[in-house]
Design an enzyme around this catalytic site. Structure first.
Site, PDB file in Angstrom:
ATOM      1  CD  GLN A  99      -2.510   1.325   2.656  1.00  0.00           C
ATOM      2  OE1 GLN A  99      -1.834   1.509   3.656  1.00  0.00           O
ATOM      3  NE2 GLN A  99      -3.820   1.228   2.692  1.00  0.00           N
ATOM      4  CE1 TYR A 175      -2.371   9.045   6.763  1.00  0.00           C
ATOM      5  CE2 TYR A 175      -3.440   7.220   5.662  1.00  0.00           C
ATOM      6  CZ  TYR A 175      -2.869   7.762   6.789  1.00  0.00           C
ATOM      7  OH  TYR A 175      -2.797   7.024   7.944  1.00  0.00           O
TER       8      TYR A 175
END
Length: 214
Positions: A99, A175
């Site tokens: 990821q 994020y």
């Protein structure tokens, strides 16, 4: 009859032995950013248990992209350690996924090791920075976007070198890419702000470049 969950699945070039994929959940096993034997063993255990693919959580595109100091990043420095992890997963016939992400303004790194003014979709007050003393964030310009999308590309290439079978681009949880997607962060007046198509433009550019690269 046998559940479909246990049947093989093909996703693009990837062939999985069943439909069970371990999601990315922050393992907390990278003290000072070092990929530990414990992290490798954790994912090997998931593979040994029968899952088709396991996902290593939060592999930052750079040290500046980390949320916390105890997170890994993908670079030439970490390829060998990640390769040990993916080798352990492959030994049991499973696939490994990384990821990859960048924190943007949602970072809690010590000021001594990271930029004073983290990048985001918008500039101005950085509410997360209240906890770290970084009260302002920088609005990304075109060259910033190019630099960050290139970071994602480089990280994906390093993931491939490390033996990962897939990458997941993290576009959630506040994020950097999510900071473009949500109108709570993104109030831009250019082609990267406004409607959802415009707010998705930069994350889609990043995805396209990563696809082209790997």
């Amino acid at each position: 009859p046998k559940s479909k969950a246990f049947t093989p699945l093909t996703i693009g070039p990837l062939k999985l032995r069943n439909r069970f994929i371990k999601a990315a959940t922050n393992e907390g096993m990278c003290k000072n950013g070092v990929i530990s034997k414990g992290l490798a063993k954790f994912h090997e255990n998931v593979a040994e248990g029968g899952a088709a693919m396991t996902t290593v959580a939060y592999c930052a595109t750079s040290k500046d992209g980390q949320t916390f100091i105890d997170q890994a990043h993908l670079s030439t420095d970490t390829v060998a350690d990640f390769k040990a992890l993916t080798d352990g997963v492959h030994k049991h016939g499973a696939a490994a996924q990384a990821q990859i992400t960048h924190a943007g303004a949602f970072t809690f790194l010590p000021k001594s090791i990271s930029t004073q003014k983290p990048m985001s979709a918008n500039g101005g007050f950085n509410k997360f920075g209240v906890m770290t003393g970084r009260y302002l964030k920088k609005k990304m310009n075109r060259s910033d976007m190019d630099a960050i999308s290139n970071e994602f590309v480089t990280a994906a290439i390093h993931a491939k070198e490390a033996g990962f079978d897939a990458v997941e681009l993290h576009m959630g949880h506040g994020y950097l890419l999510a900071q473009f997607i949500t109108p709570l962060y993104n109030a831009r007046k250019d082609e990267y702000g406004g409607n959802i198509q415009n707010r998705m433009r930069f994350p889609a550019e990043v995805l396209s470049k990563v696809l082209d690269a790997v």
